[in-house]
Design an enzyme around this catalytic site. Structure first.
Site, PDB file in Angstrom:
ATOM      1  CB  CYS A 168     -65.333   8.997-102.997  1.00 36.45           C
ATOM      2  SG  CYS A 168     -64.484   7.668-101.493  1.00 36.45           S
TER       3      CYS A 168
ATOM      4  CG  HIS B 141     -70.062   3.946-102.659  1.00 38.95           C
ATOM      5  ND1 HIS B 141     -71.582   4.638-102.646  1.00 38.95           N
ATOM      6  CD2 HIS B 141     -68.952   4.614-101.625  1.00 38.95           C
ATOM      7  CE1 HIS B 141     -71.313   5.566-102.107  1.00 38.95           C
ATOM      8  NE2 HIS B 141     -70.049   5.572-101.773  1.00 38.95           N
TER       9      HIS B 141
ATOM     10  CD  GLN C 203     -68.462   8.721-104.927  1.00 41.06           C
ATOM     11  OE1 GLN C 203     -69.166   8.530-103.413  1.00 41.06           O
ATOM     12  NE2 GLN C 203     -68.241   9.833-105.762  1.00 41.06           N
TER      13      GLN C 203
ATOM     14  CG  ASP D  31     -61.353   5.984-100.646  1.00 39.17           C
ATOM     15  OD1 ASP D  31     -61.505   6.769 -99.954  1.00 39.17           O
ATOM     16  OD2 ASP D  31     -62.046   4.530-100.622  1.00 39.17           O
TER      17      ASP D  31
ATOM     18  NE  ARG E  13     -72.310   5.708 -95.344  1.00 40.47           N
ATOM     19  CZ  ARG E  13     -71.480   5.887 -96.069  1.00 40.47           C
ATOM     20  NH1 ARG E  13     -72.079   5.861 -97.374  1.00 40.47           N
ATOM     21  NH2 ARG E  13     -70.286   6.634 -95.873  1.00 40.47           N
TER      22      ARG E  13
ATOM     23  NE  ARG F 278     -72.519  10.021-103.691  1.00 34.86           N
ATOM     24  CZ  ARG F 278     -72.451   9.245-102.887  1.00 34.86           C
ATOM     25  NH1 ARG F 278     -71.842   9.801-101.947  1.00 34.86           N
ATOM     26  NH2 ARG F 278     -73.451   8.471-102.286  1.00 34.86           N
TER      27      ARG F 278
END
Length: 340
Positions: free
Chosen positions: A272, A135, A138, A231, A108, A317
Site C-alpha cells: 500500500c 482503510h 485502499q 506493509d 484521514r 487509488r
C-alpha cells in the site's frame, strides 16, 4: 435518477455487501478506462469537497484531489493546523458547519470514532481516507488491482505477511472474507489479527466460502498465493521498540526466496506504500545505519521486480476513490436489480 449508494458514507468495509463492493470495483475499472481515453466524467460538477487530514498523506490526498477535479468538484484541503477537531471546537460542531458548506467530506486521521461522528452530524457523505482501525478506500484499489490482473476475483488467494494486527491487515482480512477471496496471513503470534476482527471475518467467510489461514509460518502462508501483500512494520504514530519489532518481523520479509515458495510464476507483489525497500529515504538511511539493514518489509529486488504491481496499485487509488465519491455523491444510474 436511481443510485443505490447516493448519500451514504464510506466508513468501513463491513458496512457494504459483496455485491456493493464488486460494483465499486467494476465502476473503478470503468472510470480508469474513461480517464485513459480522455472521456469526461464530471458526475460531481459544482460540488465542493472538504479534505480533512490529521495524518500526513501522499497517495490519499493526491487521489482525492485529482478525483474531485476529474469529477468536476472543487476540493479544499484542511490540514491538522487548519481544523479544530476536538480542540477548540467539538467534532460534532465542526461536522455541522462543514456539512452546511460542503457537499462531501474526506477524513484521514487517528480515531474511527472521529470519522463516524463526522458522518453522524454533517448530513453529507463522509469518506474514510484511513483511520487507525480501517482503510476502506485502499481496499477497493487493492481488489480492483487483483481483478485487473487476473480478470476475476473467483478462486484467488491473497496472502499478507508482516504486521497482522494493523489497519491494513484487518481491512484485507474482512474484505477478502466478504468477497470470497481466499486469505492467508502470516505474522508472529503477538502481531496477528485482533480476536474480534478475526471472528467477524470467519463469520463472513462462512457465507462467502473464502478460505482463511492465520499462521506464524510465512512459507506455509504464501504457498499457492496469487498475490503477496505486505506493509510497513511500524504504523504512523505508533510507539514501539523498533529493534524488537524488526527482529520479530525480519523472518516475514518479502524477498525472492519467499516469492519462490508460492509455487506460481505469475504471483504478483502488492504494497500500500510507502515502502522501506532501499535507503533513498531519511528514515531508511537512519534504520540502515542503526540496524545494518538496507531493506525492511520488502527487498528492492522484489519491489522493483517483474512480479511487482505496487505502482499500478498506487495509481488505482485514484480510480477507486473517484468511484466511491461518484457513487455516493453523484447522480449516476445504477439499476437496483444489480444488488438483488
Amino acid at each position: 435518477m436511481e443510485n443505490h449508494f447516493y448519500g451514504k458514507s464510506w466508513l468501513k468495509e463491513l458496512d457494504y455487501s459483496a455485491k456493493e463492493l464488486n460494483f465499486l470495483i467494476d465502476f473503478s475499472l470503468h472510470l480508469k478506462d474513461l480517464k485513459k481515453k480522455h472521456i469526461p466524467h464530471q458526475y460531481l460538477a459544482g460540488k465542493n469537497i472538504a479534505l480533512l487530514f490529521e495524518k500526513t498523506s501522499t497517495r490519499t490526498r493526491s487521489a482525492f484531489t485529482v478525483a474531485a477535479n476529474d469529477l468536476g468538484a472543487h476540493p479544499e484541503f484542511l490540514g491538522q493546523n487548519d481544523i479544530q477537531l476536538g480542540n477548540k471546537e467539538s467534532l460534532a460542531d465542526t461536522a455541522k458547519i462543514l456539512g452546511s458548506m460542503f457537499d462531501g467530506i474526506e477524513f484521514r486521521g487517528f480515531k474511527q470514532d472521529s470519522v463516524e461522528q463526522l458522518a453522524k452530524y454533517s448530513g453529507v457523505p463522509v469518506w474514510n481516507g484511513l483511520t487507525d482501525e480501517w482503510h476502506p478506500t485502499q481496499m477497493i484499489a487493492d481488489f480492483m488491482t487483483l481483478k485487473e490482473e487476473f480478470g476475476s476475483l473467483a478462486n484467488l488467494t491473497l496472502c499478507y505477511v508482516g504486521d497482522g494486527r494493523n489497519n491494513m491487515a484487518h481491512s484485507l482480512l474482512v474484505t477478502a472474507a466478504i468477497l470470497g477471496v481466499n486469505f492467508h496471513l502470516a505474522a508472529p503470534k503477538d502481531l496477528q489479527p485482533k480476536a474480534e476482527v478475526l471472528a467477524i471475518a470467519q463469520e463472513l467467510a462462512a457465507e462467502s466460502e473464502a478460505e482463511l489461514l492465520i499462521t506464524t509460518d510465512p512459507k506455509q502462508a504464501v504457498n499457492g498465493a496469487d498475490a503477496i501483500y505486505t506493509d510497513i512494520w511500524i504504523s504512523m504514530g505508533e510507539k514501539v521498540d523498533i529493534h524488537k519489532r524488526i527482529e520479530a518481523l525480519l523472518p516475514y520479509q518479502v524477498n525472492q526466496a519467499l516469492l519462490a515458495q508460492t509455487g506460481k510464476k505469475e504471483t504478483i507483489i502488492m504494497h500500500c506504500l510507502p515502502a522501506f525497500h532501499d535507503q533513498e529515504t531519511t528514515l531508511g538511511k537512519e534504520l540502515a545505519a542503526e540496524y545494518g539493514l538496507s531493506e525492511l518489509e520488502i527487498t528492492d529486488e522484489v519491489f522493483l521486480g517483474p512480479n511487482s504491481r505496487v505502482f499500478v496499485e498506487g495509481e488505482n487509488r485514484l480510480h477507486s476513490i473517484k468511484a466511491i465519491m461518484a457513487a455516493t455523491l453523484g447522480e449516476i444510474f445504477i439499476p437496483e436489480e444489480y444488488f438483488n
